[in-house]
Design a protein around this motif. Structure first.
Motif, PDB file in Angstrom:
ATOM      1  N   ARG A  76       1.194   8.723  -2.102  1.00  0.00           N
ATOM      2  CA  ARG A  76       0.479   9.790  -2.650  1.00  0.00           C
ATOM      3  C   ARG A  76      -0.320  10.607  -2.084  1.00  0.00           C
ATOM      4  NH1 ARG A  76      -2.493   6.777  -5.720  1.00  0.00           N
ATOM      5  NH2 ARG A  76      -4.426   7.635  -5.257  1.00  0.00           N
ATOM      6  N   ILE A  77      -0.982  10.110  -0.982  1.00  0.00           N
ATOM      7  CA  ILE A  77      -1.715  11.003   0.074  1.00  0.00           C
ATOM      8  C   ILE A  77      -0.806  11.878   0.922  1.00  0.00           C
ATOM      9  CG2 ILE A  77      -3.426  11.047   1.936  1.00  0.00           C
ATOM     10  CD1 ILE A  77      -4.710  10.057  -0.627  1.00  0.00           C
ATOM     11  N   LYS A  80     -10.412  12.769  -8.644  1.00  0.00           N
ATOM     12  CA  LYS A  80     -11.205  11.489  -8.415  1.00  0.00           C
ATOM     13  C   LYS A  80     -12.432  11.815  -7.656  1.00  0.00           C
ATOM     14  CE  LYS A  80      -8.296   8.525  -9.750  1.00  0.00           C
ATOM     15  NZ  LYS A  80      -7.650   7.569  -8.701  1.00  0.00           N
ATOM     16  N   CYS A  99     -12.736   5.487   0.276  1.00  0.00           N
ATOM     17  CA  CYS A  99     -11.379   5.079   0.207  1.00  0.00           C
ATOM     18  C   CYS A  99     -10.288   5.970   0.607  1.00  0.00           C
ATOM     19  CB  CYS A  99     -11.074   4.406  -1.062  1.00  0.00           C
ATOM     20  SG  CYS A  99     -10.555   6.044  -2.211  1.00  0.00           S
ATOM     21  N   TYR A 100     -10.538   7.549   0.670  1.00  0.00           N
ATOM     22  CA  TYR A 100      -9.882   8.489   0.812  1.00  0.00           C
ATOM     23  C   TYR A 100      -9.589   8.663   2.644  1.00  0.00           C
ATOM     24  CZ  TYR A 100      -8.799   9.790  -3.882  1.00  0.00           C
ATOM     25  OH  TYR A 100      -8.322   9.661  -5.071  1.00  0.00           O
ATOM     26  N   MET A 102      -7.699   5.646   3.829  1.00  0.00           N
ATOM     27  CA  MET A 102      -6.349   5.971   3.660  1.00  0.00           C
ATOM     28  C   MET A 102      -5.701   6.904   4.691  1.00  0.00           C
ATOM     29  SD  MET A 102      -5.314   5.680  -0.447  1.00  0.00           S
ATOM     30  CE  MET A 102      -6.585   6.655  -1.026  1.00  0.00           C
ATOM     31  N   LYS A 125       2.544   2.938  -2.330  1.00  0.00           N
ATOM     32  CA  LYS A 125       2.371   3.888  -3.429  1.00  0.00           C
ATOM     33  C   LYS A 125       1.071   4.598  -3.008  1.00  0.00           C
ATOM     34  CE  LYS A 125       1.921   4.131  -8.285  1.00  0.00           C
ATOM     35  NZ  LYS A 125       2.087   3.425  -9.621  1.00  0.00           N
ATOM     36  N   THR A 126      -0.131   3.883  -2.754  1.00  0.00           N
ATOM     37  CA  THR A 126      -1.176   5.113  -2.561  1.00  0.00           C
ATOM     38  C   THR A 126      -1.211   5.690  -1.357  1.00  0.00           C
ATOM     39  OG1 THR A 126      -2.285   3.017  -1.435  1.00  0.00           O
ATOM     40  CG2 THR A 126      -2.679   3.255  -3.943  1.00  0.00           C
ATOM     41  N   ARG A 127      -0.457   5.416  -0.379  1.00  0.00           N
ATOM     42  CA  ARG A 127      -0.555   6.184   0.853  1.00  0.00           C
ATOM     43  C   ARG A 127       0.484   7.196   0.801  1.00  0.00           C
ATOM     44  NH1 ARG A 127      -4.201   2.336   0.814  1.00  0.00           N
ATOM     45  NH2 ARG A 127      -5.150   1.884   2.885  1.00  0.00           N
ATOM     46  N   LYS A 149       0.924  -1.048  -0.003  1.00  0.00           N
ATOM     47  CA  LYS A 149       0.041  -0.039  -0.027  1.00  0.00           C
ATOM     48  C   LYS A 149       0.729   1.290  -0.190  1.00  0.00           C
ATOM     49  CE  LYS A 149      -3.653  -2.200   2.582  1.00  0.00           C
ATOM     50  NZ  LYS A 149      -4.527  -2.189   3.973  1.00  0.00           N
ATOM     51  N   ASP A 162      -6.767  14.779  -6.184  1.00  0.00           N
ATOM     52  CA  ASP A 162      -6.312  13.503  -6.910  1.00  0.00           C
ATOM     53  C   ASP A 162      -7.070  13.373  -8.405  1.00  0.00           C
ATOM     54  OD1 ASP A 162      -4.262  11.712  -7.048  1.00  0.00           O
ATOM     55  OD2 ASP A 162      -5.630  10.202  -5.877  1.00  0.00           O
TER      56      ASP A 162
END
Length: 474
Positions: A255-256, A276, A281-282, A285, A251-253, A249, A274
């Motif tokens: 990015r946040i 979206k 999901c945000y 995260m 990469k996604t975390r 996870k 982002d």
């Protein structure tokens, strides 16, 4: 030298004397000292200490490897070969067999999420072992410890299967500024206030980072060595820590986090930035990042209605992470090539302004220290958080570094680190107070927390009710 955590040690000590074992969870940011705390407690009070750690996740490591390592650690304690467990039932039976029947025992399963990561049914097997075997040991303190706090929360603390089974949950936070200086010893006492603040602005109150400090050299040199050399610990640290906590996870975390480095945002704002549609999901995260100690949600109350704000905004809490993303990562390639050379931090473009933001974060991470300095009883505080009032057609916007609310009062706190702090700061805060929409039943007080040379006109004008120099944090 072990510094701080006295309350945690007392809470652990109060668990002795029971006819059955007690289950403890210990969580917090990596490098915060979780394992060290349990080891220190066991050294002070236990007759037996058994520590088994999970294997760090990497390609090719599976459940069989975790069980093999588990049994090898047991073999080290009994000093003889043991059979390799075919499943976790057998592994926990072996652990049960080496726990003494008398005396005080502490058992630590460290980095529990790594240990369980390759086997989804691990919590169920541990629950069965706990209920049928492990908990039957008197004077046993059994600790599940890990940096992946989300795993502990979801699989232990919030699991219906473990309701009522955990006796204590330790959520370790950074050391206080005073404890940080104690950890540095006599050299910490000899540091000037600016050096102390700049050091903690980079390291935060993370014990492992402070242990890397060489007190005999300047803070500038320490920051250069740790952050801006390719072999420096804090140059390499972000990827090591982040990968260890989030794994796939990451990469996604990540990015946040990188979106948050420019300032606090809500889950809705993050989704829009982002590109979206806002969804759950945000929020999930952000919750994961908060449990891991990287971010914090600053909710607070509306100064107009006294109700919770509809939108919780999140900021990067961890000072090292914030400093790395803002100042080290953009220069990473130059540092790796050995091209980023300087003799003084003052030569680095934009660093002084960066330290201003870091000082603000340092203060926000230690809000409870401010209450006695502001003449406030903590029990009367309803809310303490940064506050943003958005501009609308009917009123102008404002941003307040820290807004503390009680039943009858608002405390508008400005936080500033500059070489020289001029009298205009009073005008800036006065304008914020003027714009702030608030209930007529609330009076307003003002405070300035600062590091730097304060203009004489500030004290002479008596605009601020409280002037608090940065050294008061220590």
């Amino acid at each position: 030298m072990f510094i701080g955590r006295e309350r945690d040690l007392r809470d652990l000590s109060a668990l002795w004397g029971r006819d059955s074992g007690v289950l403890v969870t210990c969580r917090g940011r990596r490098r915060i000292g979780k394992s060290t705390l349990i080891e220190e407690f066991a050294a002070r009070e236990a007759d037996t200490f058994i520590s088994i750690d999970g294997v760090a996740p990497r390609k090719g490591i599976g459940d069989a490897d975790q069980r093999r390592h588990f049994c090898e650690k047991i073999a080290q304690y009994v000093q003889r070969p043991v059979r390799m467990a075919e499943n976790w039932v057998e592994a926990f039976v072996q652990l049960d067999e080496i726990i003494p029947s008398s005396g005080k025992s502490v058992v630590l399963l460290d980095e529990i999420s790594w240990m369980a990561g390759s086997f989804a049914d691990f919590p169920g097997y541990f629950k069965e072992a706990w209920d049928k075997r492990l908990r039957k040991h008197a004077n046993l303190i059994f600790v599940l410890c890990g940096s992946v706090s989300a795993w502990i929360v979801e699989n232990i603390l919030n699991s219906t299967g473990f309701v009522g089974r955990d006796s204590l949950d330790l959520d370790l936070q950074e050391l206080s500024p005073h404890e940080c200086m104690m950890l540095l010893g006599p050299a910490g006492e000899r540091m000037c206030v600016r050096e102390r603040i700049d050091l903690l602005s980079v390291t935060g109150g993370v014990p492992k980072y402070l242990e890397e400090v060489r007190p005999e050299v300047s803070v500038d040199e320490n920051i250069r060595r740790m952050c801006f050399m390719s072999r420096g610990m804090l140059f390499r640290e972000f990827d090591d820590v982040f990968n260890g906590v989030f794994g796939r996870k990451m990469k996604t975390r990540g990015r946040i986090l990188r979106m948050l480095k420019d300032g606090p945002m809500s889950a809705v704002e993050l989704a829009r930035r982002d590109g979206k549609t806002p969804n759950g999901c945000y929020t999930k995260m952000l919750k994961d990042l908060a449990l891991a100690g990287f971010v914090v949600g600053d909710g607070g109350l509306s100064p107009m209605t006294g109700e919770p704000l509809r939108e919780e905004r999140f900021r990067i809490k961890d000072n090292y992470t914030r400093f790395y993303l803002h100042y080290i990562e953009p220069r990473r390639k130059a540092i790796e090539r050995g091209l980023f050379n300087f003799s003084s931090l003052e030569q680095l473009h934009g660093l002084d302004g960066m330290f201003g933001y870091q000082f603000e974060n340092l203060v926000l991470n230690n809000i409870p220290l401010l209450y006695p300095l502001l003449g406030l009883d903590q029990s009367l505080v309803l809310s303490a958080a940064p506050y943003v009032q958005r501009e609308t057609k009917s009123h102008r916007g404002c941003q307040i570094d820290l807004l503390i609310q009680t039943q009858r009062m608002l405390m508008v706190v400005e936080i500033k680190r500059r070489r020289e702090i001029g009298g205009s700061i009073a005008d800036e805060v006065a304008e914020k107070v003027k714009r702030l929409k608030r209930s007529r039943d609330l009076s307003v007080r003002t405070a300035l927390i600062y590091e730097g040379e304060l203009s004489k006109t500030i004290a002479a004008d008596h605009y601020f009710d409280f002037l608090i120099p940065g050294d008061k944090l220590f």
